[in-house]
Scaffold this motif. Structure first.
Motif, PDB file in Angstrom:
ATOM      1  N   ILE A  26     -56.936 -22.648 121.215  1.00 56.28           N
ATOM      2  CA  ILE A  26     -56.404 -21.669 120.403  1.00 56.28           C
ATOM      3  C   ILE A  26     -56.624 -21.562 118.521  1.00 56.28           C
ATOM      4  CG2 ILE A  26     -54.281 -20.539 120.239  1.00 56.28           C
ATOM      5  CD1 ILE A  26     -54.030 -20.745 123.507  1.00 56.28           C
ATOM      6  N   LEU A  27     -56.544 -22.934 118.279  1.00 51.17           N
ATOM      7  CA  LEU A  27     -56.107 -23.640 117.144  1.00 51.17           C
ATOM      8  C   LEU A  27     -57.105 -22.598 116.297  1.00 51.17           C
ATOM      9  CD1 LEU A  27     -53.885 -26.521 116.273  1.00 51.17           C
ATOM     10  CD2 LEU A  27     -53.077 -23.893 115.414  1.00 51.17           C
ATOM     11  N   ALA A  28     -58.545 -23.348 116.863  1.00 47.26           N
ATOM     12  CA  ALA A  28     -60.133 -23.370 116.870  1.00 47.26           C
ATOM     13  C   ALA A  28     -60.466 -22.034 116.525  1.00 47.26           C
ATOM     14  CB  ALA A  28     -60.628 -24.091 117.605  1.00 47.26           C
ATOM     15  N   GLY A  29     -59.567 -20.804 117.833  1.00 43.39           N
ATOM     16  CA  GLY A  29     -60.193 -19.632 117.751  1.00 43.39           C
ATOM     17  C   GLY A  29     -59.599 -19.116 116.120  1.00 43.39           C
ATOM     18  N   ILE A  30     -58.441 -19.107 115.598  1.00 45.06           N
ATOM     19  CA  ILE A  30     -57.610 -18.367 115.406  1.00 45.06           C
ATOM     20  C   ILE A  30     -58.024 -19.011 113.194  1.00 45.06           C
ATOM     21  CG2 ILE A  30     -55.445 -18.394 113.920  1.00 45.06           C
ATOM     22  CD1 ILE A  30     -55.794 -16.479 116.503  1.00 45.06           C
ATOM     23  N   GLY A  31     -58.369 -20.062 113.283  1.00 45.41           N
ATOM     24  CA  GLY A  31     -59.218 -20.386 112.116  1.00 45.41           C
ATOM     25  C   GLY A  31     -60.521 -20.030 112.149  1.00 45.41           C
ATOM     26  N   SER A  32     -61.242 -20.022 113.268  1.00 48.88           N
ATOM     27  CA  SER A  32     -62.355 -18.927 112.932  1.00 48.88           C
ATOM     28  C   SER A  32     -61.973 -17.261 112.968  1.00 48.88           C
ATOM     29  CB  SER A  32     -63.601 -19.328 114.633  1.00 48.88           C
ATOM     30  OG  SER A  32     -63.738 -20.490 114.388  1.00 48.88           O
ATOM     31  N   ILE A 118     -48.913 -27.154 112.670  1.00 53.39           N
ATOM     32  CA  ILE A 118     -47.887 -27.867 113.267  1.00 53.39           C
ATOM     33  C   ILE A 118     -46.688 -27.033 114.650  1.00 53.39           C
ATOM     34  CG2 ILE A 118     -45.704 -28.927 112.379  1.00 53.39           C
ATOM     35  CD1 ILE A 118     -47.364 -29.455 109.445  1.00 53.39           C
ATOM     36  N   GLU A 119     -46.557 -25.767 114.186  1.00 55.25           N
ATOM     37  CA  GLU A 119     -45.933 -25.263 115.400  1.00 55.25           C
ATOM     38  C   GLU A 119     -46.828 -25.626 116.960  1.00 55.25           C
ATOM     39  OE1 GLU A 119     -44.068 -20.846 116.131  1.00 55.25           O
ATOM     40  OE2 GLU A 119     -46.164 -20.802 114.908  1.00 55.25           O
ATOM     41  N   VAL A 120     -47.454 -25.049 117.039  1.00 59.58           N
ATOM     42  CA  VAL A 120     -48.467 -25.386 118.176  1.00 59.58           C
ATOM     43  C   VAL A 120     -48.732 -26.798 118.241  1.00 59.58           C
ATOM     44  CG1 VAL A 120     -51.255 -25.700 119.037  1.00 59.58           C
ATOM     45  CG2 VAL A 120     -50.634 -23.425 117.624  1.00 59.58           C
ATOM     46  N   PHE A 169     -54.651 -32.982 113.363  1.00 55.96           N
ATOM     47  CA  PHE A 169     -54.240 -31.382 113.209  1.00 55.96           C
ATOM     48  C   PHE A 169     -53.161 -31.422 112.645  1.00 55.96           C
ATOM     49  CE2 PHE A 169     -55.744 -29.332 118.075  1.00 55.96           C
ATOM     50  CZ  PHE A 169     -57.128 -29.514 117.232  1.00 55.96           C
ATOM     51  N   LEU A 170     -52.045 -32.676 113.311  1.00 54.02           N
ATOM     52  CA  LEU A 170     -50.810 -32.510 111.931  1.00 54.02           C
ATOM     53  C   LEU A 170     -51.211 -32.943 110.473  1.00 54.02           C
ATOM     54  CD1 LEU A 170     -48.485 -34.057 114.685  1.00 54.02           C
ATOM     55  CD2 LEU A 170     -48.271 -31.892 114.007  1.00 54.02           C
ATOM     56  N   MET A 171     -52.078 -33.782 110.623  1.00 54.69           N
ATOM     57  CA  MET A 171     -52.565 -33.846 108.697  1.00 54.69           C
ATOM     58  C   MET A 171     -53.199 -32.406 108.352  1.00 54.69           C
ATOM     59  SD  MET A 171     -51.729 -37.040 108.122  1.00 54.69           S
ATOM     60  CE  MET A 171     -51.911 -37.629 106.757  1.00 54.69           C
ATOM     61  N   LEU A 172     -53.550 -31.539 109.230  1.00 54.26           N
ATOM     62  CA  LEU A 172     -54.553 -30.807 108.450  1.00 54.26           C
ATOM     63  C   LEU A 172     -53.267 -29.991 108.365  1.00 54.26           C
ATOM     64  CD1 LEU A 172     -57.138 -29.009 107.148  1.00 54.26           C
ATOM     65  CD2 LEU A 172     -57.400 -28.354 109.881  1.00 54.26           C
ATOM     66  N   GLY A 173     -52.159 -29.588 109.372  1.00 56.35           N
ATOM     67  CA  GLY A 173     -51.372 -28.852 108.412  1.00 56.35           C
ATOM     68  C   GLY A 173     -50.433 -29.154 107.677  1.00 56.35           C
ATOM     69  N   LEU A 174     -50.672 -30.591 107.435  1.00 58.50           N
ATOM     70  CA  LEU A 174     -49.308 -30.822 106.507  1.00 58.50           C
ATOM     71  C   LEU A 174     -50.360 -30.192 104.825  1.00 58.50           C
ATOM     72  CD1 LEU A 174     -48.721 -34.424 106.864  1.00 58.50           C
ATOM     73  CD2 LEU A 174     -47.291 -32.139 107.149  1.00 58.50           C
ATOM     74  N   LEU A 194     -60.700 -29.105 111.622  1.00 55.94           N
ATOM     75  CA  LEU A 194     -60.413 -28.162 113.624  1.00 55.94           C
ATOM     76  C   LEU A 194     -61.708 -29.198 114.511  1.00 55.94           C
ATOM     77  CD1 LEU A 194     -59.187 -25.396 112.934  1.00 55.94           C
ATOM     78  CD2 LEU A 194     -57.701 -27.218 113.622  1.00 55.94           C
ATOM     79  N   ALA A 195     -62.954 -28.898 114.105  1.00 54.01           N
ATOM     80  CA  ALA A 195     -63.663 -29.632 114.979  1.00 54.01           C
ATOM     81  C   ALA A 195     -64.108 -31.282 114.973  1.00 54.01           C
ATOM     82  CB  ALA A 195     -65.345 -28.719 114.588  1.00 54.01           C
ATOM     83  N   GLY A 196     -63.587 -31.761 113.609  1.00 53.48           N
ATOM     84  CA  GLY A 196     -63.598 -32.983 113.485  1.00 53.48           C
ATOM     85  C   GLY A 196     -65.176 -33.142 113.082  1.00 53.48           C
ATOM     86  N   SER A 197     -64.986 -32.241 112.445  1.00 54.62           N
ATOM     87  CA  SER A 197     -66.852 -32.910 112.128  1.00 54.62           C
ATOM     88  C   SER A 197     -66.854 -32.923 110.128  1.00 54.62           C
ATOM     89  CB  SER A 197     -68.071 -32.063 112.192  1.00 54.62           C
ATOM     90  OG  SER A 197     -67.152 -30.620 111.531  1.00 54.62           O
ATOM     91  N   LEU A 198     -65.497 -33.093 109.877  1.00 52.10           N
ATOM     92  CA  LEU A 198     -65.295 -32.989 108.051  1.00 52.10           C
ATOM     93  C   LEU A 198     -63.857 -33.849 107.894  1.00 52.10           C
ATOM     94  CD1 LEU A 198     -66.442 -32.635 105.482  1.00 52.10           C
ATOM     95  CD2 LEU A 198     -64.656 -30.722 105.849  1.00 52.10           C
TER      96      LEU A 198
END
Length: 234
Positions: A26-32, A118-120, A169-174, A194-198
């Motif tokens: 779901i997070l990947a979809g919303i990021g896109s 962070i919520e998810v 995910f949490l670090m990206l949220g921050l 989100l995909a872990g490639s960066l």
């Protein structure tokens, strides 16, 4: 959308909690979706109301960003949208600079996405008060500083969730919740993170202080709210 809203699955549905795999999907979809609005659509669009109740899920839990009632298309030469009636959005998702400028930007959408991340992961609404903190983002920042950020993961999840992914995910949220708008990552980087490639950008152990936007004209001072409201937004 057959599976209803993300909010329903996180907070009101009985039975098994939303699985870790589906949360990541779901997070990947919303990021896109956010990247599409900011850079791939004919016009730049700011959504202005990204939150769990505005994310709809189809029968396969593919995410759709919905409720464009507050969304605004920007002229190509513009970077923000000013709301005559003041700050629009939901507390906990609203970027701190919005309380001063009254303007929605791509960066304020990123802030809301950080709150959603962070919520998810935590299964707690952004405005949840925890351990004396007014907002979840501040609690997660304190856990990160103490080296125990995984304590923020939803307690309803089994222990076999992906710890590396949860940390990312949490670090990206921050990173997306950085009080200084220009320090937040752009959507194309967010999709890769989100995909872990960066790698997620460096996040300081202490939450940085909010700084008045350097590009804000002096004339916009009249739009600023009281200092008490600004501090509450942080």
């Amino acid at each position: 959308m057959r599976k209803g809203s993300l909010d329903m699955h996180l907070f009101t549905r009985t039975g098994e909690p939303l699985s870790w795999t589906l949360r990541g999907k779901i997070l990947a979809g919303i990021g896109s979706a956010l990247h599409y609005l900011h850079y791939e659509y004919d016009q730049k669009v700011v959504h202005r109301d990204i939150k769990a109740s505005n994310i709809m899920l189809d029968s396969n839990f593919n995410a759709r960003l919905g409720d464009f009632g507050l969304a605004r298309a920007l002229d190509n030469e513009k970077t923000s949208y000013a709301e005559a009636e003041g700050v629009i959005g939901t507390i906990g998702y609203i970027a701190p600079e919005c309380f001063l400028t009254g303007k929605a930007t791509q960066q304020s959408d990123i802030y809301a996405f950080g709150a959603l991340l962070i919520e998810v992961v935590s299964g707690q609404r952004p405005g949840t008060k925890v351990n004396g903190f007014q907002f979840m983002v501040d609690y997660v920042w304190s856990l990160y500083r103490e080296g125990s950020i995984l304590e923020a993961v939803d307690k309803r999840l089994p222990n076999d969730y992906d710890t590396e992914e949860a940390t990312r995910f949490l670090m990206l949220g921050l990173a997306c919740s950085h009080p200084i708008a220009n320090e937040r990552p752009k959507t194309h980087s967010i999709v890769q993170m989100l995909a872990g490639s960066l790698a997620v950008p460096h996040v300081p152990p202490f939450k940085p202080a909010f700084v008045w936007p350097a590009t804000m004209p002096v004339d916009d001072l009249s739009q600023a709210t009281s200092i008490d409201t600004i501090l509450l937004a942080r």
